[in-house]
Write a protein that holds these residues in place. Sequence first.
Motif, mmCIF file in Angstrom:
data_model
loop_
_atom_site.group_PDB
_atom_site.id
_atom_site.type_symbol
_atom_site.label_atom_id
_atom_site.label_comp_id
_atom_site.label_asym_id
_atom_site.label_seq_id
_atom_site.Cartn_x
_atom_site.Cartn_y
_atom_site.Cartn_z
ATOM 1 N N ASN A 127 0.916 -1.101 -0.018
ATOM 2 C CA ASN A 127 0.013 0.141 0.113
ATOM 3 C C ASN A 127 0.820 1.139 -0.001
ATOM 4 O O ASN A 127 0.541 2.293 -0.568
ATOM 5 C CB ASN A 127 -1.002 0.001 1.368
ATOM 6 C CG ASN A 127 -2.169 -0.856 0.922
ATOM 7 O OD1 ASN A 127 -2.715 -1.330 -0.215
ATOM 8 N ND2 ASN A 127 -3.237 -0.796 1.927
ATOM 9 N N TYR A 128 2.018 1.091 0.649
ATOM 10 C CA TYR A 128 3.126 2.082 0.536
ATOM 11 C C TYR A 128 3.287 2.851 -0.753
ATOM 12 O O TYR A 128 3.508 4.070 -1.172
ATOM 13 C CB TYR A 128 4.212 1.789 1.254
ATOM 14 C CG TYR A 128 5.380 2.797 1.407
ATOM 15 C CD1 TYR A 128 5.363 3.892 2.204
ATOM 16 C CD2 TYR A 128 6.541 2.421 0.662
ATOM 17 C CE1 TYR A 128 6.508 4.759 2.330
ATOM 18 C CE2 TYR A 128 7.469 3.342 0.625
ATOM 19 C CZ TYR A 128 7.559 4.440 1.475
ATOM 20 O OH TYR A 128 8.746 5.432 1.595
ATOM 21 N N ASP A 162 1.578 6.212 -2.453
ATOM 22 C CA ASP A 162 2.726 7.334 -2.466
ATOM 23 C C ASP A 162 2.369 8.518 -1.631
ATOM 24 O O ASP A 162 1.819 9.459 -2.163
ATOM 25 C CB ASP A 162 2.659 7.677 -4.087
ATOM 26 C CG ASP A 162 4.312 8.382 -4.526
ATOM 27 O OD1 ASP A 162 4.820 8.620 -3.371
ATOM 28 O OD2 ASP A 162 4.490 8.646 -5.531
ATOM 29 N N PHE A 163 3.133 8.567 -0.571
ATOM 30 C CA PHE A 163 2.850 9.555 0.643
ATOM 31 C C PHE A 163 3.849 10.613 0.204
ATOM 32 O O PHE A 163 3.832 11.516 1.255
ATOM 33 C CB PHE A 163 3.138 8.711 2.031
ATOM 34 C CG PHE A 163 1.953 7.943 2.291
ATOM 35 C CD1 PHE A 163 0.970 8.102 2.765
ATOM 36 C CD2 PHE A 163 2.151 6.284 2.091
ATOM 37 C CE1 PHE A 163 -0.119 7.209 3.400
ATOM 38 C CE2 PHE A 163 1.365 5.568 2.364
ATOM 39 C CZ PHE A 163 0.306 5.825 2.874
ATOM 40 N N ARG A 164 4.675 10.700 -0.635
ATOM 41 C CA ARG A 164 5.818 11.575 -0.918
ATOM 42 C C ARG A 164 5.005 13.046 -1.179
ATOM 43 O O ARG A 164 4.207 12.995 -1.781
ATOM 44 C CB ARG A 164 6.593 11.087 -1.771
ATOM 45 C CG ARG A 164 7.536 9.952 -1.464
ATOM 46 C CD ARG A 164 8.401 9.413 -2.431
ATOM 47 N NE ARG A 164 7.677 8.761 -3.715
ATOM 48 C CZ ARG A 164 8.128 8.611 -4.852
ATOM 49 N NH1 ARG A 164 9.442 8.267 -4.951
ATOM 50 N NH2 ARG A 164 7.386 8.228 -5.735
ATOM 51 N N ARG A 165 5.701 14.170 -0.938
ATOM 52 C CA ARG A 165 5.377 15.381 -1.345
ATOM 53 C C ARG A 165 6.717 16.157 -2.005
ATOM 54 O O ARG A 165 7.549 16.243 -1.432
ATOM 55 C CB ARG A 165 4.817 16.205 -0.015
ATOM 56 C CG ARG A 165 3.625 15.762 0.646
ATOM 57 C CD ARG A 165 2.420 15.926 -0.429
ATOM 58 N NE ARG A 165 1.343 15.425 0.195
ATOM 59 C CZ ARG A 165 0.768 13.966 -0.040
ATOM 60 N NH1 ARG A 165 1.500 13.390 -0.845
ATOM 61 N NH2 ARG A 165 -0.729 13.722 0.277
ATOM 62 N N ASP A 201 -2.545 5.192 10.211
ATOM 63 C CA ASP A 201 -3.388 5.104 9.219
ATOM 64 C C ASP A 201 -3.185 3.926 8.387
ATOM 65 O O ASP A 201 -3.897 3.145 7.713
ATOM 66 C CB ASP A 201 -3.323 6.339 8.217
ATOM 67 C CG ASP A 201 -3.779 7.644 8.746
ATOM 68 O OD1 ASP A 201 -4.850 7.680 9.886
ATOM 69 O OD2 ASP A 201 -3.560 8.700 8.212
ATOM 70 N N TYR A 202 -1.656 3.518 8.483
ATOM 71 C CA TYR A 202 -1.223 2.234 7.816
ATOM 72 C C TYR A 202 -1.389 0.932 8.417
ATOM 73 O O TYR A 202 -1.772 0.046 7.839
ATOM 74 C CB TYR A 202 0.321 2.580 7.293
ATOM 75 C CG TYR A 202 0.573 1.748 6.286
ATOM 76 C CD1 TYR A 202 0.716 2.078 5.178
ATOM 77 C CD2 TYR A 202 1.192 0.365 6.722
ATOM 78 C CE1 TYR A 202 1.385 1.463 4.158
ATOM 79 C CE2 TYR A 202 1.506 -0.397 5.482
ATOM 80 C CZ TYR A 202 1.740 0.043 4.182
ATOM 81 O OH TYR A 202 2.245 -0.612 2.960
ATOM 82 N N LEU A 203 -1.422 0.831 9.952
ATOM 83 C CA LEU A 203 -1.113 -0.390 10.521
ATOM 84 C C LEU A 203 -2.293 -0.815 11.267
ATOM 85 O O LEU A 203 -2.337 -1.765 11.740
ATOM 86 C CB LEU A 203 -0.012 -0.413 11.398
ATOM 87 C CG LEU A 203 1.462 -0.316 10.774
ATOM 88 C CD1 LEU A 203 2.646 0.156 11.664
ATOM 89 C CD2 LEU A 203 1.765 -1.456 9.809
ATOM 90 N N GLU A 222 -6.826 4.851 6.910
ATOM 91 C CA GLU A 222 -6.809 5.414 5.641
ATOM 92 C C GLU A 222 -6.396 4.329 4.569
ATOM 93 O O GLU A 222 -6.626 4.351 3.738
ATOM 94 C CB GLU A 222 -6.727 6.771 5.541
ATOM 95 C CG GLU A 222 -7.837 7.857 6.341
ATOM 96 C CD GLU A 222 -7.864 9.278 5.870
ATOM 97 O OE1 GLU A 222 -6.773 9.484 5.019
ATOM 98 O OE2 GLU A 222 -8.465 10.282 6.648
ATOM 99 N N ALA A 223 -5.060 4.301 4.904
ATOM 100 C CA ALA A 223 -4.180 3.404 4.186
ATOM 101 C C ALA A 223 -4.205 2.075 4.560
ATOM 102 O O ALA A 223 -3.453 1.248 4.077
ATOM 103 C CB ALA A 223 -2.824 3.751 4.333
ATOM 104 N N TYR A 224 -4.905 1.665 5.506
ATOM 105 C CA TYR A 224 -5.020 0.195 6.054
ATOM 106 C C TYR A 224 -5.837 -0.788 5.000
ATOM 107 O O TYR A 224 -7.070 -0.589 4.766
ATOM 108 C CB TYR A 224 -5.661 0.127 7.377
ATOM 109 C CG TYR A 224 -5.617 -1.506 8.111
ATOM 110 C CD1 TYR A 224 -4.340 -1.549 8.669
ATOM 111 C CD2 TYR A 224 -6.764 -2.186 8.024
ATOM 112 C CE1 TYR A 224 -4.404 -3.308 9.165
ATOM 113 C CE2 TYR A 224 -6.765 -3.486 8.259
ATOM 114 C CZ TYR A 224 -5.432 -3.927 8.969
ATOM 115 O OH TYR A 224 -5.497 -5.158 9.670
ATOM 116 N N SER A 225 -5.189 -2.104 4.895
ATOM 117 C CA SER A 225 -5.675 -3.118 4.414
ATOM 118 C C SER A 225 -4.878 -4.377 4.716
ATOM 119 O O SER A 225 -3.831 -4.225 4.744
ATOM 120 C CB SER A 225 -5.963 -3.032 2.858
ATOM 121 O OG SER A 225 -4.590 -3.497 2.217
#
Length: 401
Positions: free
Chosen positions: A157-158, A162-165, A180-182, A187-190
């Motif tokens: 998912n990373y 693409d969380f970069r700015r 959010d990820y873990l 929002e980014a979890y699966s």
Amino acid sequence: MSTDKSHDALPGRRRFLAAGLALASAPAFGLSKGPAPPDSASREFDAFVLEQMRQARIPGLAVGLARDGATRFARGFGYADIDSRRMVDVDTVFHLASITKTVTATAIAWLHEQGRLDLDEPVARHLDFPLHHPRHRGAAITARQLLMHTSGISDANYYRIDFRRPGRDADLSLHTFLRDYLVPGGEAYSVEGCFSASAPGAAWGYSNVGYAVLGELAARVSGEDMRELTRRELFAPLGMTSTFWTLADTPAARSATPYLTTDNAYLRLSPIGSPDWPGSMLRSSIADLTRYVAAAANGGATADARMLRTQSMAELLLMRQPAQLPAWLSGQGLGWMQARLGDRTLANHWGGDPGVFTAAYLDPNTRCGVAILCNVTATDASKAAIKNITLRLLSRPDEMY
């Protein structure tokens, strides 16, 4: 080596530059931090590096050699910025990308030395959010597994999100990114995108997110942001005054401009920020990075400072072969990896992101280390150039000082 993402930049993040830059004519720039090498050896090495840069179309490069805990030389070549013809010198600041992970590993090892962290205890007990592998709830995730890329935390998912700015530090804090990820409901979890099928400790799987967890773990254990901890306990003792965790702190006038090469042009990119800074966001000069490499190759100490005890440094470099270790690696340590280079087997870490390619190599047997920084997206040609320069240095180190 690294499996960093290196996506093409978006059109809004780049512009075309003049094609056909003659790298072979770019003068060497940057003075040695140690004794000056003999003129003949210096000229030969400079010509060798410039030819490697020409073949690989590398705009700017910085290289450092360490031996016996000291910097033997550090030099810059080519352009830090093509438009302004600003040259690379020993104080030019490059994005290190995944070499950052070795610094995070050093911070975790330092906390272990201080008795604040057991590498084999569940990290969840230190965090303020739940962390467990949803497919293997009975198997705890440990700091050692995170360091060795065997935690079972997946980057799928990373890469997808693409969380970069471009051009600025990340909007998300490290803590928010991880929740959010873990954490279920984030929002980014699966399950499929954030965790592999393997149980913690069972198999190798490169994980940028895993190193983000280590940064949060260091903060929870120490009571302060890991960036502050490393500035005080690592960078300051080693005299690393040009090493920065954020874009906001990095002096633009000394920064290497990142580039992407096409068939006939150099594309100028924006620097990037990302919330997973413990795995990828450190920026440093070759003068600073070579001091760090000097200590890492010399049992954790330079001539006048110690970053880790000898036993701790040896543990970082103790290589194992977990299941599913890729063929291009011969071992995985704590942060540091191991691979063949010519007829040698060396501890190393590469880093790559848009407009940057970096490498650090350690040979603890000879107490030598090499660091190389480039301001161009990695290609097969630039990878070959970095290997060739490293082999040239390690096979003939006495010529360089």
